[in-house]
Design a protein around this motif. Structure first.
Motif, short mmCIF file in Angstrom:
data_model
loop_
_atom_site.label_atom_id
_atom_site.label_comp_id
_atom_site.label_asym_id
_atom_site.label_seq_id
_atom_site.Cartn_x
_atom_site.Cartn_y
_atom_site.Cartn_z
N GLN A 37 0.84 -1.20 0.00
CA GLN A 37 0.00 0.00 0.00
C GLN A 37 0.87 1.25 0.00
N LEU A 38 1.95 1.22 0.77
CA LEU A 38 2.86 2.36 0.81
C LEU A 38 3.52 2.60 -0.55
N LEU A 39 3.95 1.52 -1.18
CA LEU A 39 4.57 1.65 -2.51
C LEU A 39 3.57 2.17 -3.54
N ASP A 40 2.33 1.67 -3.48
CA ASP A 40 1.31 2.15 -4.40
C ASP A 40 1.01 3.62 -4.21
N ALA A 42 3.05 5.84 -3.00
CA ALA A 42 4.22 6.63 -3.41
C ALA A 42 4.28 6.75 -4.94
N ALA A 43 3.76 5.77 -5.64
CA ALA A 43 3.77 5.80 -7.10
C ALA A 43 2.82 6.87 -7.64
N ASP A 44 1.81 7.24 -6.86
CA ASP A 44 0.82 8.21 -7.31
C ASP A 44 1.27 9.66 -7.10
N VAL A 45 2.36 9.87 -6.37
CA VAL A 45 2.82 11.23 -6.09
C VAL A 45 3.48 11.79 -7.34
N PRO A 46 3.00 12.93 -7.84
CA PRO A 46 3.61 13.48 -9.05
C PRO A 46 4.99 14.06 -8.75
N LYS A 47 5.88 13.92 -9.70
CA LYS A 47 7.22 14.47 -9.56
C LYS A 47 7.16 15.96 -9.82
N THR A 48 7.89 16.71 -9.00
CA THR A 48 7.90 18.15 -9.19
C THR A 48 8.80 18.49 -10.38
N SER A 49 8.38 19.45 -11.13
CA SER A 49 9.19 19.89 -12.26
C SER A 49 9.18 21.41 -12.29
N SER A 50 10.26 21.95 -12.75
CA SER A 50 10.40 23.40 -12.81
C SER A 50 10.17 23.86 -14.24
N ALA A 51 9.72 25.11 -14.37
CA ALA A 51 9.56 25.68 -15.70
C ALA A 51 10.92 25.89 -16.36
N ASN A 52 11.93 26.09 -15.55
CA ASN A 52 13.27 26.30 -16.06
C ASN A 52 14.11 25.06 -15.72
N PRO A 53 14.47 24.24 -16.71
CA PRO A 53 15.22 23.01 -16.43
C PRO A 53 16.64 23.26 -15.94
#
Length: 63
Positions: A37-40, A42-53
């Motif tokens: 359940q914990l792994l599932d 954690a898989a749903d958490v979106p990765k943060t991304s920046s507008a400026n790479p």
């Protein structure tokens, strides 16, 4: 010499051992389900991304 008492004690010990193994198995199954359940979740958490790479690509190693 009480042979009947000794055999009763041995069978009681075996019963306790079986119950202990059943409890250990149940605990492992519960922990395994919680881990999945914990792994599932954690898989749903979106990765943060920046507008400026370029942000975060330079690391100051001279501290």
């Amino acid at each position: 010499m009480d042979i009947q008492g000794a055999s009763h004690s041995a069978s009681s010990g075996a019963t306790l051992e079986i119950k202990s193994l059943q409890l250990a198995k149940s605990q492992q199954e519960t922990e395994g389900k919680a881990t999945l359940q914990l792994l599932d979740s954690a898989a749903d958490v979106p990765k943060t991304s920046s507008a400026n790479p370029a942000i975060g690509s330079n690391i100051d190693t001279f501290a």
